[in-house]
Scaffold this motif. Structure first.
Motif, PDB file in Angstrom:
ATOM      1  N   ARG A 169      30.981  43.246  36.627  1.00 58.52           N
ATOM      2  CA  ARG A 169      31.830  42.213  37.203  1.00 58.52           C
ATOM      3  C   ARG A 169      32.679  42.794  38.337  1.00 58.52           C
ATOM      4  O   ARG A 169      32.991  43.989  38.350  1.00 58.52           O
ATOM      5  N   PRO A 170      33.064  41.956  39.303  1.00 57.83           N
ATOM      6  CA  PRO A 170      33.964  42.440  40.357  1.00 57.83           C
ATOM      7  C   PRO A 170      35.345  42.736  39.780  1.00 57.83           C
ATOM      8  O   PRO A 170      35.771  42.120  38.799  1.00 57.83           O
TER       9      PRO A 170
ATOM     10  N   ARG B  86      38.780  45.907  39.591  1.00 61.50           N
ATOM     11  CA  ARG B  86      39.196  47.294  39.755  1.00 61.50           C
ATOM     12  C   ARG B  86      38.779  48.110  38.537  1.00 61.50           C
ATOM     13  O   ARG B  86      37.630  48.525  38.440  1.00 61.50           O
TER      14      ARG B  86
END
Length: 205
Positions: free
Chosen positions: A122-123, A125
């Motif tokens: 998933r996108p 950090r």
């Protein structure tokens, strides 16, 4: 998301029960709270910096329960660690946990590696692991951890659960950062660097 691991280790590699005498007494462990004498300002500074990079947390059951018993009681909105843990998504890996009352918690019961790989894709950090030794070992063996942040303290315990138990997958690591705190703790940040390479000193020259 990158998966990162942060954990506290004794000089002989023990990660069990650093925070309090009764934190984890399994297998007769009697050294709980061994980290306390070495607490210093640097621990809080780095912890705050790293928690600010989190978009979620991935925890084993025991670490999850320790966190869930404490952090929801910290209601100071200015505490960055409590704020992150209490508001961001948390994923706990457990085959025995039936429900989780801590806000924004999802239980992963089966297809653990597949589920975590999907989370990793998933996108975002960082998906951070703190402690969670059994989970961390499994993910290290399967190449799913992107960075290790190891706090090594100047104490030898002689017994207890270790992060690198015999049987781990052989892995080379690349040192990214190393610092020593005022209490003598060595902070080392590593990233996996593939399989180990080997040589023979007797063949040189």
């Amino acid at each position: 998301m990158r998966i990162t691991l942060a954990t506290f280790l004794s000089l002989d590699g023990v990660m069990q029960g650093p925070g309090a005498p009764r934190e984890d007494t399994s297998d007769g462990f009697g050294h709980g709270g061994w980290q306390f004498p070495y607490a210093d300002q640097e621990l809080g500074t780095y912890g705050t910096t790293w928690f600010a990079e989190a978009d979620g947390f991935l925890l084993g059951r025991k670490t999850y329960e320790i966190f869930a018993n404490y952090w929801p009681t910290v209601t100071d909105e200015n505490d960055p660690i409590a704020s992150s843990l209490n508001t961001l998504p948390k994923y706990v890996v457990s085959t025995t946990l039936d429900q989780a009352e801590w806000r924004n918690t999802t239980i992963i019961k089966s297809d653990v590696l597949k589920e975590i790989a999907e989370l990793k894709a998933r996108p975002g950090r960082e998906l951070q692991i703190h402690g969670s030794g059994v989970l961390a070992q499994s993910l290290l063996d399967h190449g799913l951890i992107d960075e290790l942040r190891l706090w090594t303290y100047p104490v030898v315990l002689g017994s207890g659960k270790r992060l690198f138990e015999p049987g781990r997958t052989a892995t080379a690591l690349r040192l990214i950062e190393s610092r020593t705190t005022s209490s003598g703790c060595v902070l080392s940040v590593y990233r996996p660097a593939g399989e180990p390479t080997y040589g023979d000193f007797t063949q040189e020259g």
